[in-house]
Design a protein around this motif. Structure first.
Motif, PDB file in Angstrom:
ATOM      1  N   LEU A 194      27.789  41.000  44.306  1.00  0.00           N
ATOM      2  CA  LEU A 194      26.318  40.936  44.444  1.00  0.00           C
ATOM      3  C   LEU A 194      26.046  42.219  43.961  1.00  0.00           C
ATOM      4  O   LEU A 194      26.703  43.126  43.127  1.00  0.00           O
ATOM      5  N   PRO A 195      24.687  42.331  43.311  1.00  0.00           N
ATOM      6  CA  PRO A 195      24.422  43.497  42.630  1.00  0.00           C
ATOM      7  C   PRO A 195      24.543  44.804  43.176  1.00  0.00           C
ATOM      8  O   PRO A 195      24.570  44.955  44.630  1.00  0.00           O
ATOM      9  N   PRO A 196      24.629  46.104  42.658  1.00  0.00           N
ATOM     10  CA  PRO A 196      24.869  47.379  43.333  1.00  0.00           C
ATOM     11  C   PRO A 196      23.555  47.584  44.141  1.00  0.00           C
ATOM     12  O   PRO A 196      22.482  46.990  43.752  1.00  0.00           O
ATOM     13  N   ALA A 197      23.504  48.320  45.048  1.00  0.00           N
ATOM     14  CA  ALA A 197      22.489  48.747  45.989  1.00  0.00           C
ATOM     15  C   ALA A 197      21.274  49.314  45.070  1.00  0.00           C
ATOM     16  O   ALA A 197      21.430  50.291  44.350  1.00  0.00           O
ATOM     17  N   GLY A 198      20.179  48.674  45.304  1.00  0.00           N
ATOM     18  CA  GLY A 198      18.903  49.305  44.593  1.00  0.00           C
ATOM     19  C   GLY A 198      18.657  48.823  43.337  1.00  0.00           C
ATOM     20  O   GLY A 198      17.852  49.073  42.607  1.00  0.00           O
ATOM     21  N   ASN A 199      19.625  47.810  42.756  1.00  0.00           N
ATOM     22  CA  ASN A 199      19.340  47.173  41.342  1.00  0.00           C
ATOM     23  C   ASN A 199      18.550  46.133  41.587  1.00  0.00           C
ATOM     24  O   ASN A 199      18.759  44.928  41.419  1.00  0.00           O
TER      25      ASN A 199
END
Length: 264
Positions: free
Chosen positions: A245-250
């Motif tokens: 999943l995307p990095p946190a905040g992306n």
């Protein structure tokens, strides 16, 4: 329509055709028919010959020559060990026309079965996408960190983590709003990747986010961002992938109605 818009659309069509050809490859992502997590017990899986088990960071395959199993062109006749690398493409084991990809994810070992006759590959007619629009092409700025960092992200498999390398941030403006995303890569001078969600995620596009490959930044840090070339992750096409999943905040703060839509 300007000449630049025509060129952009023509280049995109050529790029998109190549992208779809890659997906159609006999042992590409559309060929997956199974995902089997190994444990320490020798087991038979699906209609695979022989037995397979996890063993101290690697996998052991036990088969006879009559089974037609081979690794790097060498027939398995007895027990063969393979050692995939965490987070990387796995070791391919040939079983007739199929390829069994032995993967490692953290301490876990698994088999991904790749079959050219998979229904997902046979019925594939292309990837839907938004119309190409030059307003989705902007110039951003890459701001490298002092050193690459190994970050932790979740995956589509509950309890399974992934640990990509992040190299800095990319700032750009789109839809009248400034964006800042963590950029993935291997080093500050290498190809950059943006893995993000936006306002279309889970509706017209895949809920796990999409990826945009940028290439390397220029010497002054500038980087061309063509969101028309945003692509789906393998998990949007198959249930047998282990996508991060995307990095946190992306998260892009505006709906990115560009690039690939959810496959149908």
């Amino acid at each position: 329509m300007t000449a630049g818009t025509v060129d952009l659309a023509q280049e995109w069509r050529a790029w998109h055709a190549e992208r779809e050809d890659t997906l159609r490859e006999p042992h590409g992502w559309l060929s997956l028919t199974g995902l089997h997590w190994l444990d320490g017990e020798p087991r038979a899986y699906q209609d695979l010959p022989g037995t397979w088990r996890a063993s101290e960071g690697g996998a052991e395959i036990t088969a006879t020559a009559a089974h037609g199993v081979s690794v790097d062109g060498v027939a398995v006749d007895g027990t063969t060990r393979v050692e995939p690398v965490d987070g990387k493409p796995g070791v391919l084991v040939a079983v007739g026309d199929r390829r069994v990809e032995v993967i490692r994810r953290e301490e876990h070992l698994a088999l991904r079965v790749r079959d050219p006759e998979a229904a997902t590959r046979q019925r594939f007619t292309g990837v839907p996408a938004f119309p190409v629009d030059e307003r989705w092409v902007v110039t951003g700025r890459f701001e490298p960190w002092d050193a690459p960092r190994r970050i932790d992200v979740e995956t589509v498999v509950d309890g399974l983590g992934f640990h990509p390398t992040a190299v800095g941030t990319v700032r750009f403006t789109v839809g009248g709003e400034e964006q800042e995303l963590v950029a993935l890569g291997e080093g500050s001078g290498d190809e950059l990747r943006l893995h993000f969600r936006d306002g279309t995620s889970g509706t017209s596009t895949y809920g796990g986010g999409r990826i945009l490959r940028l290439g390397a930044a220029d010497a002054d840090g500038s980087v061309r961002i063509d969101l028309n070339r945003t692509i789906n992750l393998p998990c949007s096409f198959t249930a047998y992938a282990t996508c991060p999943l995307p990095p946190a905040g992306n998260v892009v703060t505006v709906p990115v109605e560009a690039g690939e839509k959810t496959p149908v």
